[in-house]
Design an enzyme around this catalytic site. Structure first.
Site, PDB file in Angstrom:
ATOM      1  CG  ASP A   1      20.551  -3.937  23.506  1.00  0.00           C
ATOM      2  OD1 ASP A   1      20.991  -3.553  22.406  1.00  0.00           O
ATOM      3  OD2 ASP A   1      21.234  -3.944  24.554  1.00  0.00           O
TER       4      ASP A   1
ATOM      5  CG  HIS B   1      20.171  -5.149  29.160  1.00  0.00           C
ATOM      6  ND1 HIS B   1      19.089  -5.519  28.404  1.00  0.00           N
ATOM      7  CD2 HIS B   1      21.060  -4.603  28.306  1.00  0.00           C
ATOM      8  CE1 HIS B   1      19.311  -5.189  27.143  1.00  0.00           C
ATOM      9  NE2 HIS B   1      20.503  -4.637  27.049  1.00  0.00           N
TER      10      HIS B   1
ATOM     11  CB  SER C   1      18.260  -8.433  29.308  1.00  0.00           C
ATOM     12  OG  SER C   1      16.987  -8.697  28.803  1.00  0.00           O
TER      13      SER C   1
END
Ligand code: SAM
Lengths: 198, 272
Positions: free
Chosen positions: A134, A43, A16
């Site tokens: 994540d 992301h 991300s």
């Protein structure tokens, strides 16, 4: 199970915040004859116009797949905004609009887990710079299904939370600086083609 | 936490559901179904074995499982640029019909139909439009018929509306109650919600525009082909078909019947 597919090597990359420079360098370095299939999950905001695939890989090799698209060896795929990207054991891409996972859609965990259960030892998971956790659980699944796990050295990451959490939680990962990750991916592809692995 | 089941488990589940409940999950897309089942197991904290036990021994359990496995995620003006394309490329042609008939297949809790009605209203077409919105899920249809949208989603919905080129004050279209918003009666009055199963039910009317967005991705290719066939039969001559941004007609046998109106926004039109 994984013997049925034409996909021999699958590299799944998650990141991300701060992962874009690494991805740019990666796509600039992967040779034309690179033969593994690469999936990138980052992301990103939804419902906005974006040409991220073009930005990350200006030579046009990276594409946002449609649902049910068949992955190709040497094909590079970017998870579209607002969809989870899953893979089927026969090498088909399956998109999914289900709930966000840890506030993310696409979710790195969802892609990693699906790759691990569909392709087992053929999977290499790469977790880059990022500002949340994540991908850590998914990377764990890749390891437990016999795949390889590469994590960006937190010292080189713009945001160390994601790689840091992987290192803290998981055994069996290789920690590398971005250049080393790129070298490792290219090297293992050459080794594979020379028949030294599998 | 994520639960995890194997491909063999999934096959076993499909067989069990077929034999015990005469319901065919076999044509649903395996990867997302597998993920849903895993998610359900970890949410309930039960094992795969326990799931099979309940399916076999508790008749009331299956409908509950089916609701849990289905994906109903939706938004108002999801993919705002799709709505812009509709307004620019499809509405001018719809406007030539005395009565405009539109079908939202797989409408979930109604957000897509509400968005369409708002767009039609702003184009001055709503009063002569009939919007049929169907789904397999009773629970979702009840919410849709009541016009209920979660209040926490209205910020995103408003942003989408603006990106879609909406020109009015969006808050005029709903009233806020506690933690939900109710879409105004004026927007809802041309919409008919009803239950329809795209897999087992048939053509029920003829439409100038059919929207079936983010439903096909949950089916495998043979089933997608059948469902696109049903949608095709439901279209008036030269009717329009809109599918999800990442869905494709190209993998179906019906591709040649359509001309592309907007490739990026996945709007197609039946050839004459
Ligand atoms: C992800 S939602 C899409 C909602 C909306 N069209 C959108 O794009 O925002 C998918 C919907 O398809 C419905 N669905 C799944 N299988 C169906 C079937 N066989 N017949 C009709 N609807 C179905 C589900 O109940 C769910 O509400």
């Amino acid at each position: 199970m994984s013997g049925q597919s034409h996909i021999r090597n699958l590299v799944v990359i998650g990141g991300s915040m701060g992962s874009f420079p690494v991805l740019l360098a990666l796509f600039a370095s992967l040779p034309q004859e690179y033969s593994a299939t690469v999936i990138v999950v980052v992301h990103r905001p939804k419902n906005v116009k974006s040409q991220l695939e073009q930005m990350l890989c200006p030579d046009g090799r990276l594409k946002e797949p449609d649902d049910k698209e068949i992955m190709q060896p040497g094909g590079f795929y970017l998870a579209p905004q607002n969809y989870h990207l899953l893979v089927e054991p026969d090498g088909t891409i399956a998109l999914d609009t289900a709930e966000t996972i840890n506030y993310s859609r696409p979710s790195i965990d969802a892609t990693f887990l699906s790759a691990a259960t569909a392709f087992g030892t053929r999977v290499t998971g790469v977790l880059l710079s990022g500002a949340n956790k994540d991908g850590v659980e998914g990377l764990g699944a890749i390891i437990s299904h016999g795949g390889r796990a590469l994590v960006q050295d937190p010292a080189t990451a713009m945001s160390a939370i994601m790689p840091g959490a992987a290192i803290e939680k998981l055994d069996g990962i290789e920690v590398y600086a971005p250049e080393e990750i790129i070298t490792a991916l290219i090297k293992s592809d050459i080794e594979y083609k020379n028949g030294k692995t599998e | 936490m994520m639960g995890e089941i194997s491909d063999d488990d999934l096959r076993e589940l499909v067989t069990l559901v077929k034999s015990q409940h005469n319901y065919d999950l076999g044509n649903y897309a395996a990867a997302s179904l597998k993920r849903r089942v895993g998610r359900y197991l970890s949410q309930c904290g039960i094992s795969f074995f326990e799931l099979k036990y309940r399916l076999t021994n508790n008749q009331d359990f299956f409908p509950e499982l089916l609701e849990a496995l289905s994906v109903n995620v939706t938004e108002m003006f999801r993919d705002p640029f799709f709505y812009r394309a509709l307004k620019e490329k499809v509405f001018p042609i719809l406007a030539t019909y005395p009565v405009i008939k539109i079908w939202h297949a797989g409408c979930s809790s109604g957000e897509e139909a509400f968005s369409m009605a708002i767009m039609l209203k702003e184009a001055g077409l709503l009063h002569r439009s009939r919007i049929y919105a169907t789904d397999i899920s009773r629970e979702m249809l009840e919410r849709a018929a009541a016009g209920i949208v979660p209040l926490h989603a209205m910020k995103d919905n408003t942003a989408n509306y603006i990106s879609a080129g909406g020109t009015e004050d969006f808050s005029e279209y709903y009233s806020a109650r506690y933690d939900y918003a109710i879409i105004s009666q004026e927007i809802r009055k041309q919409i008919i919600f009803s239950q329809h199963n795209l897999v087992t039910d048939y053509v029920f009317n003829e439409f100038q525009l059919v929207c079936c967005r983010n439903v096909l991705i949950y089916f495998n290719r043979p089933l997608q082909d059948n469902v696109i066939g049903l949608l095709t039969q439901s279209l008036a001559p030269l009717g329009f078909l809109a599918i999800g941004l990442k869905e494709s007609l190209q993998f179906t046998s019906h591709y040649a019947k359509y001309a592309t109106v907007d490739a990026q926004n996945k709007i197609f039109r039946l050839r004459g």
